[in-house]
Scaffold this motif. Structure first.
Motif, short mmCIF file in Angstrom:
data_model
loop_
_atom_site.label_atom_id
_atom_site.label_comp_id
_atom_site.label_asym_id
_atom_site.label_seq_id
_atom_site.Cartn_x
_atom_site.Cartn_y
_atom_site.Cartn_z
N ILE A 51 0.87 -1.18 0.00
CA ILE A 51 0.00 0.00 0.00
C ILE A 51 0.91 1.23 0.00
O ILE A 51 1.92 1.26 0.69
CB ILE A 51 -0.96 0.02 1.19
CG1 ILE A 51 -1.88 1.25 1.12
CG2 ILE A 51 -0.22 0.01 2.53
CD1 ILE A 51 -3.09 1.17 2.04
N SER A 56 0.73 5.67 -0.36
CA SER A 56 0.03 6.92 -0.67
C SER A 56 0.97 7.73 -1.57
O SER A 56 2.19 7.63 -1.47
CB SER A 56 -0.30 7.68 0.60
OG SER A 56 0.88 8.01 1.28
N GLY A 103 -1.74 12.19 6.90
CA GLY A 103 -2.59 12.49 8.06
C GLY A 103 -4.06 12.50 7.70
O GLY A 103 -4.93 12.54 8.55
N VAL A 104 -4.38 12.36 6.39
CA VAL A 104 -5.79 12.34 5.99
C VAL A 104 -6.30 10.90 6.02
O VAL A 104 -7.46 10.62 5.75
CB VAL A 104 -5.94 12.99 4.59
CG1 VAL A 104 -7.37 12.94 4.09
CG2 VAL A 104 -5.49 14.45 4.64
N GLU A 105 -5.39 9.97 6.30
CA GLU A 105 -5.74 8.56 6.53
C GLU A 105 -6.39 7.88 5.34
O GLU A 105 -7.31 7.07 5.51
CB GLU A 105 -6.66 8.45 7.74
CG GLU A 105 -5.97 8.89 9.00
CD GLU A 105 -6.50 8.19 10.23
OE1 GLU A 105 -6.20 8.66 11.31
OE2 GLU A 105 -7.22 7.19 10.10
N GLY A 165 -5.09 5.65 3.36
CA GLY A 165 -4.75 4.23 3.31
C GLY A 165 -5.72 3.41 4.13
O GLY A 165 -6.21 2.36 3.69
C1 LIG Z 1 1.38 3.36 4.73
C2 LIG Z 1 0.74 4.57 4.07
C3 LIG Z 1 0.08 4.22 2.77
C4 LIG Z 1 -0.31 5.15 5.02
O1 LIG Z 1 -0.92 6.29 4.39
P1 LIG Z 1 -2.25 6.92 5.04
O2 LIG Z 1 -3.27 5.92 5.37
O3 LIG Z 1 -2.66 8.03 4.12
O4 LIG Z 1 -1.77 7.43 6.44
P2 LIG Z 1 -1.46 8.91 6.80
O5 LIG Z 1 -0.36 9.31 5.88
O6 LIG Z 1 -2.72 9.68 6.57
O7 LIG Z 1 -1.05 8.84 8.24
C5 LIG Z 1 1.79 5.66 3.82
O8 LIG Z 1 2.36 6.01 5.06
C6 LIG Z 1 2.88 5.20 2.86
O9 LIG Z 1 2.72 5.30 1.66
N1 LIG Z 1 4.04 4.71 3.41
C7 LIG Z 1 5.18 4.33 2.60
C8 LIG Z 1 4.96 2.96 1.96
C9 LIG Z 1 4.56 1.92 3.01
N2 LIG Z 1 3.56 1.13 2.72
O10 LIG Z 1 5.14 1.88 4.08
#
Ligand SMILES: CC(C)(COP(=O)(O)OP(=O)(O)O)[C@@H](O)C(=O)NCCC(N)=O
Length: 460
Positions: free
Chosen positions: A254, A256, A263-265, A267
Motif C-alpha cells: 500500500i 500513498s 494524516g488524511v488517513e 490508506g
Molecule cells: C502506509 C501509508 C500508505 C499510510 O498512508 P495513510 O493511510 O494516508 O496514512 P497517513 O499518511 O494519513 O497517516 C503511507 O504512510 C505510505 O505510503 N508509506 C510508505 C509505503 C509503506 N507502505 O510503508
C-alpha cells in the motif's frame, strides 16, 4: 524578491470582511488566486519556505481582535443564551485566519486543489526541517489539513480497480508509485493486475487520473506467509476461475502518492473500502490480512548488538545454548568475537544458504523481531511505522514469518522476516481505539509467546 512577496500577499490575501459583511462581500477576482499560484510556483524552495512563513505570520488570525472578543464573551456569561451564542459566533469568526479565504478561492480554480496538496507538502517539509520555529506555520498546516480532510473525505473519493485494460497513463503511475515491492517490468506489472490479484486506487474529481493511494491485493487459499509466492516474476497462464481457491485477501503493498495528504488517513479508508468490495465479489471470503515488511528491524538489531558488545552484556540476548551454537557455527573463541561474528553473519546473507546457521538464528531472530514490533515504542506507540499504521487501523499483530522475504532487500532490511497484520472485521474499531487511546497492542498467541521468550532470555 522580498518586496515582491510583500506586494503579492498584500494584494491577493484580502483582509477578513467584518463580521457584519462576512456573507455579503463578493469573492475576489479569480486572477488573484491565479497570480498567487503562479508567483508561488516561480519561487525557489528556500524562497517558498520564507514566503509561507510570511503568509502564516502576517496574514493569519487577528490575535488582538480575538482576545477582545474572548473578554467580551466572559462579560456576557450572565446574559441570556441568545446573546452568548451571538458573541461566541463572533469569537469563532475572529479566529478565522485571513489566508483561509484565499485557500478556499484557490480550491475553486482549475488545478487549485492539487496546488494546495503540494503546498501542504512544502509546509510539512518546513515543519519537519524545524527550519523555523514560528508556531504560525503549524497553524497554516492545521488549516490546510482540515480543508483537505473535508475535500478528500471518503464520500468524495472514487474507488478505481486497476486492470490490464486501464489506461497506460494510470498503469505507468501505479508502477512508478509502488513503494514497497518495486515493479520491475511489464510482466511484473501485468501479474499484479492479473488472475488472483486485485489493484485498487482512490481517485478524486479535482485531481483526475491521479491515484491518491494504491493497494495491491493477492487472492489466496490462505493467508500468505511469504512474499516470493506473490511477487515472483513469471507470466501466468492460469485464468481466475476456481473461486473455491479464494478464501483470503492478502494486502501486500500500500502506498500513498501525495505527501500533502499525510494524516488524511486515505490508506486506512482504502483498506476498509476494498474489504467491502471483495466481500461483495467473494461472499464466503473471511480472511483479510496484510503481509507487511519490517523496515528498520536490521538496523535496530545492529544497534542493540553493538550496545551489548560495548557493555559486555552479550549474554542478555542469547541463551547459553545459543551462545555455544553461535560460537561453534562461527569458530569464535570469546564473547566479543561471537557478538562480532553474529553481527557480520546477520548483515551478510550467507546464513540463508546454511541449514545449520539458519536453524541457529531462527529462534533468536524470531523473538528479537517479535520484541522489536511489540515492545519497542515511540511516544507510547509502535516504533515500527508499518506496525503503527496497521495497529491504528485496528488490525492485530497476528503472525511473524521466518524466511518470508528472501530477496536481498528483505534480508538486508529485516533478516528476511515479514509479519501479517490481520483484520478481524468485527474487532477493528474496538482494537483501533484500544491502541490509539490506551496504547494497547492487540497480538496473537504466537507473538505473545515470542515476546515472553524474549523477556525470559533477555534481562533488558
Ligand atoms: C502506509 C501509508 C500508505 C499510510 O498512508 P495513510 O493511510 O494516508 O496514512 P497517513 O499518511 O494519513 O497517516 C503511507 O504512510 C505510505 O505510503 N508509506 C510508505 C509505503 C509503506 N507502505 O510503508
Amino acid at each position: 524578491g522580498f518586496t515582491g512577496m510583500e506586494e503579492i500577499l498584500t494584494r491577493v490575501v484580502a483582509p477578513l470582511p467584518t463580521y457584519e459583511t462576512r456573507e455579503k462581500s463578493p469573492p475576489p477576482p479569480e486572477s488573484n488566486s491565479l497570480d498567487f499560484m503562479h508567483f508561488y510556483k516561480s519561487l525557489e524552495k528556500e524562497d517558498k519556505h520564507r514566503f509561507l512563513s510570511k503568509l502564516s505570520q502576517d496574514f493569519g488570525v487577528d490575535h488582538k481582535g480575538a482576545s477582545e472578543l474572548a473578554v467580551k464573551l466572559l462579560d456576557t456569561q450572565l446574559r441570556d443564551l441568545a446573546t452568548i451564542l451571538q458573541v461566541e459566533d463572533r469569537l469563532r469568526y475572529s479566529l478565522t485566519p485571513r489566508y483561509k479565504q484565499l485557500l478556499n478561492h484557490i480550491s475553486r480554480v482549475e488545478g487549485g486543489v492539487k496546488f494546495l496538496v503540494d503546498l501542504r507538502a512544502d509546509v510539512l517539509e518546513i515543519i519537519a526541517s524545524k527550519s523555523n520555529e514560528t508556531p504560525h506555520i503549524k497553524d497554516l498546516n492545521g488549516t490546510l489539513k482540515s480543508l483537505l480532510s473535508e475535500w478528500f473525505s471518503v464520500g468524495l473519493l472514487r474507488l478505481e480497480r486497476i486492470t490490464w485494460h486501464s489506461s497506460c497513463e494510470i498503469l505507468q503511475k501505479i508502477s512508478q508509485y509502488e513503494a514497497v515491492h518495486p515493479i520491475r517490468n511489464w510482466t511484473d506489472l501485468k501479474r499484479r493486475v492479473g488472475p488472483y490479484r486485485r489493484c485498487y486506487a482512490f481517485t478524486h474529481a479535482a485531481m483526475p487520473g491521479e491515484p491518491l493511494v494504491v493497494l495491491h491485493v493477492a487472492l489466496t487459499e490462505d493467508i500468505s506467509d511469504n512474499i516470493q509466492s506473490i511477487v515472483r516474476e513469471f507470466a501466468t497462464l492460469d485464468v481466475e476461475e476456481d473461486v473455491n481457491k479464494v478464501n483470503a485477501a492478502v494486502f501486500y503493498s500500500i502506498s500513498s502518492t501525495q505527501a500533502g495528504l499525510q494524516g488524511v488517513e486515505l490508506g486506512n479508508y482504502l483498506i476498509k473500502r476494498v474489504v467491502r468490495e471483495l466481500q461483495s465479489e467473494f461472499p464466503h471470503m473471511a480472511r483479510f490480512s496484510s503481509l507487511s515488511p519490517i523496515p528498520g528491524f536490521s538496523s535496530w538489531l545492529q544497534a542493540l548488538l553493538s550496545q551489548c558488545r560495548k557493555e559486555g552484556r552479550g549474554s542478555d540476548l542469547l541463551s547459553e545454548q545459543e551462545w555455544k551454537e553461535v560460537e561453534k557455527a562461527t569458530d569464535s573463541t570469546s564473547a566479543t568475537q561471537t557478538l562480532d561474528a553474529l553481527r557480520r553473519l546477520i548483515t551478510s546473507s550467507e546464513w540463508l544458504r546454511s541449514e545449520k546457521l539458519s536453524s541457529v538464528l531462527e529462534p533468536l531472530l524470531m523473538r528479537l523481531c517479535a520484541w522489536y514490533l511489540y515492545g519497542e515504542k515511540r511516544r507510547g506507540y509502535a516504533l515500527n511505522p508499518v506496525a503503527n499504521f496497521h495497529l491504528q487501523n485496528g488490525a492485530s499483530m497476528w503472525r511473524l514469518n521466518w524466511l518470508a522475504d528472501t530477496s536481498p532487500r528483505g534480508i538486508a532490511n529485516s533478516c528476511g522476516l515479514m509479519v501479517n497484520y490481520r483484520y478481524f472485521l468485527n474487532d477493528t474499531s474496538k482494537n483501533s481505539s484500544l491502541y490509539l487511546q490506551n496504547k494497547v497492542v492487540v497480538a496473537s498467541e504466537q507473538i505473545l509467546g515470542l515476546v515472553s521468550q524474549f523477556q525470559k532470555t533477555s534481562k533488558l
